[in-house]
Motif scaffolding. Structure first.
Motif, PDB file in Angstrom:
ATOM      1  N   GLY A 178     -36.781  34.610  61.644  1.00 56.94           N
ATOM      2  CA  GLY A 178     -36.624  33.357  60.911  1.00 56.94           C
ATOM      3  C   GLY A 178     -37.888  32.547  60.765  1.00 56.94           C
ATOM      4  N   THR A 179     -39.053  33.189  60.826  1.00 54.38           N
ATOM      5  CA  THR A 179     -40.305  32.441  60.754  1.00 54.38           C
ATOM      6  C   THR A 179     -41.125  32.746  59.508  1.00 54.38           C
ATOM      7  N   SER A 180     -40.603  33.582  58.622  1.00 53.98           N
ATOM      8  CA  SER A 180     -41.372  33.958  57.430  1.00 53.98           C
ATOM      9  C   SER A 180     -40.428  34.332  56.290  1.00 53.98           C
ATOM     10  N   GLY A 181     -40.855  34.117  55.073  1.00 52.45           N
ATOM     11  CA  GLY A 181     -40.124  34.584  53.907  1.00 52.45           C
ATOM     12  C   GLY A 181     -38.705  34.050  53.826  1.00 52.45           C
ATOM     13  N   ILE A 182     -37.782  34.938  53.508  1.00 50.32           N
ATOM     14  CA  ILE A 182     -36.369  34.559  53.373  1.00 50.32           C
ATOM     15  C   ILE A 182     -35.831  34.006  54.689  1.00 50.32           C
ATOM     16  N   GLY A 183     -36.235  34.590  55.807  1.00 52.53           N
ATOM     17  CA  GLY A 183     -35.782  34.109  57.109  1.00 52.53           C
ATOM     18  C   GLY A 183     -36.193  32.674  57.367  1.00 52.53           C
ATOM     19  N   LEU A 184     -37.428  32.331  57.014  1.00 55.84           N
ATOM     20  CA  LEU A 184     -37.907  30.963  57.213  1.00 55.84           C
ATOM     21  C   LEU A 184     -37.156  29.988  56.322  1.00 55.84           C
ATOM     22  N   GLU A 185     -36.958  30.353  55.063  1.00 56.86           N
ATOM     23  CA  GLU A 185     -36.226  29.459  54.161  1.00 56.86           C
ATOM     24  C   GLU A 185     -34.779  29.276  54.621  1.00 56.86           C
ATOM     25  N   THR A 186     -34.201  30.325  55.184  1.00 54.64           N
ATOM     26  CA  THR A 186     -32.851  30.216  55.729  1.00 54.64           C
ATOM     27  C   THR A 186     -32.827  29.294  56.935  1.00 54.64           C
ATOM     28  N   THR A 187     -33.824  29.419  57.798  1.00 55.80           N
ATOM     29  CA  THR A 187     -33.946  28.537  58.957  1.00 55.80           C
ATOM     30  C   THR A 187     -34.056  27.083  58.520  1.00 55.80           C
ATOM     31  N   LYS A 188     -34.909  26.812  57.552  1.00 59.71           N
ATOM     32  CA  LYS A 188     -35.083  25.439  57.057  1.00 59.71           C
ATOM     33  C   LYS A 188     -33.774  24.882  56.496  1.00 59.71           C
ATOM     34  N   LEU A 189     -33.085  25.696  55.718  1.00 59.50           N
ATOM     35  CA  LEU A 189     -31.858  25.240  55.073  1.00 59.50           C
ATOM     36  C   LEU A 189     -30.750  24.985  56.081  1.00 59.50           C
ATOM     37  N   LEU A 190     -30.527  25.946  56.974  1.00 55.84           N
ATOM     38  CA  LEU A 190     -29.423  25.810  57.924  1.00 55.84           C
ATOM     39  C   LEU A 190     -29.680  24.723  58.957  1.00 55.84           C
ATOM     40  N   SER A 191     -30.939  24.510  59.315  1.00 58.94           N
ATOM     41  CA  SER A 191     -31.251  23.557  60.385  1.00 58.94           C
ATOM     42  C   SER A 191     -31.067  22.108  59.956  1.00 58.94           C
ATOM     43  N   LYS A 192     -30.830  21.874  58.669  1.00 61.04           N
ATOM     44  CA  LYS A 192     -30.588  20.500  58.212  1.00 61.04           C
ATOM     45  C   LYS A 192     -29.299  19.946  58.803  1.00 61.04           C
ATOM     46  N   ASN A 193     -28.307  20.819  58.988  1.00 59.31           N
ATOM     47  CA  ASN A 193     -27.000  20.347  59.471  1.00 59.31           C
ATOM     48  C   ASN A 193     -26.437  21.207  60.603  1.00 59.31           C
ATOM     49  N   ASN A 194     -27.230  22.121  61.131  1.00 53.38           N
ATOM     50  CA  ASN A 194     -26.745  23.043  62.162  1.00 53.38           C
ATOM     51  C   ASN A 194     -27.834  23.277  63.204  1.00 53.38           C
ATOM     52  N   ARG A 195     -27.402  23.807  64.327  1.00 57.83           N
ATOM     53  CA  ARG A 195     -28.366  24.278  65.324  1.00 57.83           C
ATOM     54  C   ARG A 195     -28.741  25.714  64.981  1.00 57.83           C
ATOM     55  N   VAL A 196     -30.023  26.019  65.015  1.00 57.13           N
ATOM     56  CA  VAL A 196     -30.516  27.349  64.678  1.00 57.13           C
ATOM     57  C   VAL A 196     -31.371  27.889  65.818  1.00 57.13           C
ATOM     58  N   ILE A 197     -31.037  29.081  66.271  1.00 51.94           N
ATOM     59  CA  ILE A 197     -31.858  29.794  67.254  1.00 51.94           C
ATOM     60  C   ILE A 197     -32.579  30.904  66.506  1.00 51.94           C
ATOM     61  N   ASP A 238     -42.966  24.543  63.422  1.00 52.88           N
ATOM     62  CA  ASP A 238     -43.327  23.209  63.902  1.00 52.88           C
ATOM     63  C   ASP A 238     -42.757  22.141  62.970  1.00 52.88           C
ATOM     64  N   GLY A 239     -42.166  21.132  63.561  1.00 50.50           N
ATOM     65  CA  GLY A 239     -41.647  20.017  62.779  1.00 50.50           C
ATOM     66  C   GLY A 239     -40.212  20.182  62.317  1.00 50.50           C
ATOM     67  N   LEU A 240     -39.627  21.347  62.553  1.00 53.80           N
ATOM     68  CA  LEU A 240     -38.233  21.557  62.150  1.00 53.80           C
ATOM     69  C   LEU A 240     -37.299  21.078  63.260  1.00 53.80           C
ATOM     70  N   ASN A 241     -36.341  20.254  62.899  1.00 56.32           N
ATOM     71  CA  ASN A 241     -35.365  19.773  63.867  1.00 56.32           C
ATOM     72  C   ASN A 241     -34.242  20.786  64.038  1.00 56.32           C
ATOM     73  N   ASN A 242     -33.595  20.733  65.186  1.00 60.93           N
ATOM     74  CA  ASN A 242     -32.423  21.571  65.490  1.00 60.93           C
ATOM     75  C   ASN A 242     -32.757  23.059  65.552  1.00 60.93           C
ATOM     76  N   VAL A 243     -34.020  23.401  65.783  1.00 63.92           N
ATOM     77  CA  VAL A 243     -34.441  24.799  65.824  1.00 63.92           C
ATOM     78  C   VAL A 243     -35.010  25.123  67.203  1.00 63.92           C
ATOM     79  N   GLU A 244     -34.505  26.202  67.791  1.00 65.97           N
ATOM     80  CA  GLU A 244     -35.035  26.710  69.061  1.00 65.97           C
ATOM     81  C   GLU A 244     -35.630  28.098  68.829  1.00 65.97           C
ATOM     82  N   PHE A 245     -36.865  28.286  69.265  1.00 67.99           N
ATOM     83  CA  PHE A 245     -37.526  29.579  69.136  1.00 67.99           C
ATOM     84  C   PHE A 245     -37.450  30.347  70.451  1.00 67.99           C
ATOM     85  N   ILE A 246     -37.116  31.647  70.363  1.00 71.96           N
ATOM     86  CA  ILE A 246     -37.141  32.534  71.518  1.00 71.96           C
ATOM     87  C   ILE A 246     -37.858  33.822  71.107  1.00 71.96           C
ATOM     88  N   PHE A 247     -38.832  34.210  71.885  1.00 72.50           N
ATOM     89  CA  PHE A 247     -39.560  35.441  71.551  1.00 72.50           C
ATOM     90  C   PHE A 247     -38.649  36.653  71.699  1.00 72.50           C
TER      91      PHE A 247
END
Length: 232
Positions: A9-28, A38-47
């Protein structure tokens, strides 16, 4: 607030999906790189690295309302130039990575009650294209996985797949790195343009949502008409 797991979820379609869903949802987000989050709310990154054994995927205890598996490859070569390792890598990233993720987090999906999985194929599976034998084989397996799991996991877990044509993402950069290549790609499509990652993300969000609660086992073609029609 729903919780969604996005792989890649950090590039391309995955990143745009992360941005869209994180507006109203929690995204891992599981990825090998934290860039662009950086700067996205409701987003948790795990390697995580989906090419590693399933036991190395992180343990996550909370329920998931949906999983989106975005990792992919574009390895376009004539068959005589492809090595067995090329086919193995494409299957490892595209198919086996998805299988590992779904197996690892199956209970998380079950705990949510009703949940959804979105996978990715390519227009080149249903429409034969030269130099696509490796990636089309791997993505063809994804389409089979989609239908099989949709039948197996119904009625509580829906499984669908998006099959885009070429989309303007970093993964496709080598195919779109000058105006001539871009114009050639656009002209092959009846709609005379290439795909945009944001519009694919909108389709992902729809398939995850309650608005798509009667949709499962489908391969959704978002391809500018290239797989279905010809214009004069």
């Amino acid at each position: 607030m729903n919780t969604y797991l996005i792989i890649g979820g950090t590039s391309g379609i995955g990143l745009e999906t992360t941005k869209l869903l994180s507006k109203n949802n929690r995204v891992i987000v599981l990825s090998r790189d934290k860039k662009n989050l950086d700067g996205l709310n409701n987003v948790e990154f795990i390697f995580a690295d989906v090419t590693k054994p399933i036991d190395e995927l992180p343990q996550i205890s909370e329920p998931f309302n949906g999983i989106v598996y975005c990792p992919g490859t574009i390895n376009l070569k004539p068959l005589k130039s492809l090595k067995l390792e090329d086919f193995q890598n494409d299957f490892e990233v595209n198919l086996l990575g998805a299988v590992k993720v779904i197996n690892k987090y199956f209970n998380n999906l079950k705990e949510a009650g009703k949940s959804s999985i979105v996978l990715f194929s390519t227009v080149a599976v249903q429409t034969g294209m030269p130099y696509h034998s490796s990636i089309a084989s791997a993505k063809g397996a994804i389409e089979g996985l989609t239908r099989s799991l949709a039948a197996e996991l119904a009625p509580n877990i829906r499984v669908n797949c998006i099959a885009p044509s070429i989309t303007n993402t970093p993964l496709a950069e080598k195919l779109l790195n000058n105006e001539t290549k871009i114009k050639s790609s656009e002209d092959r499509h009846p709609l005379k343009r290439i795909g945009d990652a944001k519009e694919i993300a909108e389709a992902v969000a729809f398939l995850l949502s309650d608005s798509a609660s009667f949709i499962t086992g489908q391969i959704v073609k978002i391809d500018g008409g290239i797989s279905s029609i010809k214009t004069i």
